[in-house]
Design a protein around this motif. Structure first.
Motif, PDB file in Angstrom:
ATOM      1  N   LEU A  67       0.824  -1.213   0.000  1.00 28.10           N
ATOM      2  CA  LEU A  67       0.000   0.000   0.000  1.00 28.10           C
ATOM      3  C   LEU A  67       0.855   1.258   0.000  1.00 28.10           C
ATOM      4  N   ARG A  68       1.903   1.272   0.777  1.00 28.47           N
ATOM      5  CA  ARG A  68       2.795   2.438   0.782  1.00 28.47           C
ATOM      6  C   ARG A  68       3.430   2.647  -0.580  1.00 28.47           C
ATOM      7  N   TRP A  69       3.790   1.550  -1.220  1.00 24.78           N
ATOM      8  CA  TRP A  69       4.417   1.638  -2.533  1.00 24.78           C
ATOM      9  C   TRP A  69       3.443   2.247  -3.544  1.00 24.78           C
ATOM     10  N   ILE A  70       2.216   1.754  -3.570  1.00 24.72           N
ATOM     11  CA  ILE A  70       1.255   2.266  -4.555  1.00 24.72           C
ATOM     12  C   ILE A  70       0.925   3.734  -4.285  1.00 24.72           C
ATOM     13  N   LEU A  71       0.848   4.120  -3.015  1.00 27.49           N
ATOM     14  CA  LEU A  71       0.575   5.514  -2.680  1.00 27.49           C
ATOM     15  C   LEU A  71       1.726   6.438  -3.068  1.00 27.49           C
ATOM     16  N   ALA A 110      -0.512   5.415 -10.367  1.00 27.05           N
ATOM     17  CA  ALA A 110      -0.664   3.961 -10.419  1.00 27.05           C
ATOM     18  C   ALA A 110      -2.008   3.592  -9.808  1.00 27.05           C
ATOM     19  N   GLU A 111      -2.617   2.557 -10.358  1.00 24.59           N
ATOM     20  CA  GLU A 111      -3.879   2.050  -9.834  1.00 24.59           C
ATOM     21  C   GLU A 111      -3.686   0.603  -9.414  1.00 24.59           C
ATOM     22  N   LEU A 112      -3.964   0.321  -8.167  1.00 30.02           N
ATOM     23  CA  LEU A 112      -3.882  -1.048  -7.671  1.00 30.02           C
ATOM     24  C   LEU A 112      -5.078  -1.815  -8.219  1.00 30.02           C
ATOM     25  N   LEU A 113      -4.820  -2.928  -8.890  1.00 31.12           N
ATOM     26  CA  LEU A 113      -5.890  -3.750  -9.449  1.00 31.12           C
ATOM     27  C   LEU A 113      -6.262  -4.903  -8.518  1.00 31.12           C
ATOM     28  N   GLU A 114      -5.273  -5.522  -7.953  1.00 29.21           N
ATOM     29  CA  GLU A 114      -5.479  -6.649  -7.039  1.00 29.21           C
ATOM     30  C   GLU A 114      -4.447  -6.583  -5.932  1.00 29.21           C
ATOM     31  N   CYS A 128      -7.398  -4.598  -0.788  1.00 27.24           N
ATOM     32  CA  CYS A 128      -6.501  -3.431  -0.696  1.00 27.24           C
ATOM     33  C   CYS A 128      -7.090  -2.235  -1.427  1.00 27.24           C
ATOM     34  N   ARG A 129      -7.793  -2.484  -2.509  1.00 28.07           N
ATOM     35  CA  ARG A 129      -8.466  -1.393  -3.215  1.00 28.07           C
ATOM     36  C   ARG A 129      -9.457  -0.711  -2.279  1.00 28.07           C
ATOM     37  N   GLU A 130     -10.175  -1.528  -1.510  1.00 27.59           N
ATOM     38  CA  GLU A 130     -11.145  -0.984  -0.559  1.00 27.59           C
ATOM     39  C   GLU A 130     -10.441  -0.163   0.521  1.00 27.59           C
ATOM     40  N   LYS A 131      -9.292  -0.614   0.992  1.00 29.94           N
ATOM     41  CA  LYS A 131      -8.537   0.133   2.003  1.00 29.94           C
ATOM     42  C   LYS A 131      -8.057   1.465   1.438  1.00 29.94           C
ATOM     43  N   ALA A 189      -9.498   3.149  -0.983  1.00 33.51           N
ATOM     44  CA  ALA A 189     -10.682   3.998  -1.140  1.00 33.51           C
ATOM     45  C   ALA A 189     -11.075   4.615   0.201  1.00 33.51           C
ATOM     46  N   ALA A 190     -11.021   3.831   1.266  1.00 31.19           N
ATOM     47  CA  ALA A 190     -11.341   4.346   2.598  1.00 31.19           C
ATOM     48  C   ALA A 190     -10.343   5.423   3.013  1.00 31.19           C
ATOM     49  N   LEU A 191      -9.084   5.205   2.709  1.00 34.27           N
ATOM     50  CA  LEU A 191      -8.065   6.211   3.009  1.00 34.27           C
ATOM     51  C   LEU A 191      -8.339   7.496   2.228  1.00 34.27           C
ATOM     52  N   GLY A 192      -8.721   7.356   0.970  1.00 32.07           N
ATOM     53  CA  GLY A 192      -9.046   8.521   0.150  1.00 32.07           C
ATOM     54  C   GLY A 192     -10.210   9.311   0.733  1.00 32.07           C
ATOM     55  N   ARG A 193     -11.237   8.605   1.207  1.00 34.48           N
ATOM     56  CA  ARG A 193     -12.372   9.291   1.830  1.00 34.48           C
ATOM     57  C   ARG A 193     -11.929  10.019   3.097  1.00 34.48           C
ATOM     58  N   HIS A 194     -11.094   9.375   3.877  1.00 37.13           N
ATOM     59  CA  HIS A 194     -10.585   9.991   5.100  1.00 37.13           C
ATOM     60  C   HIS A 194      -9.781  11.253   4.777  1.00 37.13           C
ATOM     61  N   LEU A 195      -8.904  11.173   3.781  1.00 37.43           N
ATOM     62  CA  LEU A 195      -8.105  12.338   3.395  1.00 37.43           C
ATOM     63  C   LEU A 195      -8.986  13.460   2.860  1.00 37.43           C
ATOM     64  N   GLN A 196     -10.028  13.104   2.130  1.00 36.63           N
ATOM     65  CA  GLN A 196     -10.952  14.120   1.611  1.00 36.63           C
ATOM     66  C   GLN A 196     -11.630  14.853   2.762  1.00 36.63           C
ATOM     67  N   GLN A 197     -12.039  14.108   3.780  1.00 38.16           N
ATOM     68  CA  GLN A 197     -12.656  14.736   4.957  1.00 38.16           C
ATOM     69  C   GLN A 197     -11.651  15.612   5.699  1.00 38.16           C
ATOM     70  N   GLN A 198     -10.445  15.112   5.824  1.00 35.83           N
ATOM     71  CA  GLN A 198      -9.429  15.825   6.588  1.00 35.83           C
ATOM     72  C   GLN A 198      -8.957  17.108   5.895  1.00 35.83           C
TER      73      GLN A 198
END
Length: 109
Positions: free
Chosen positions: A74-78, A84-88, A92-95, A97-106
């Protein structure tokens, strides 16, 4: 310690070296597939070699590799900052996405 003196001499003995191969120290247990922007071709070549990806018709690179664990993957893809888009794996894709939502709120205030 510089002036340490021992009362008797000791015989040197050979000690087997530990297995410090990359596979032993960093086992590849967590396989991932990702789509990576062409601008990062140099990075894939440098970090993982030419056999780690295939070029797709649209120029993007299909990357396959196994990391030591999920956190490293995950750190590598970020680290691509959207290049880069993680496919599998899907979990991890769900994690991400959740991080993205958290960052958007923050930071989206």
């Amino acid at each position: 310690m510089a002036e340490l003196q021992l009362g008797e001499n000791h015989e040197k003995r050979s000690v087997p070296l530990p297995d410090l191969s990359a596979e032993r120290v960093f086992p590849r247990l967590f396989p991932v597939r990702a789509r990576v922007a062409p601008a990062f071709r140099w990075r894939l070549l440098e970090e993982f070699g030419p056999d780690s990806f295939t070029e797709q018709e649209d120029g993007w690179l299909l990357f396959s590799f196994s990391f030591a664990d999920e956190e490293n993957a995950l750190r590598w893809i970020l680290s691509f900052c959207g290049g880069a888009e993680l496919l599998e794996p899907a979990a991890c894709r769900e994690k991400l996405a959740a991080l993205g939502r958290h960052l958007q709120q923050q930071y989206g205030k």
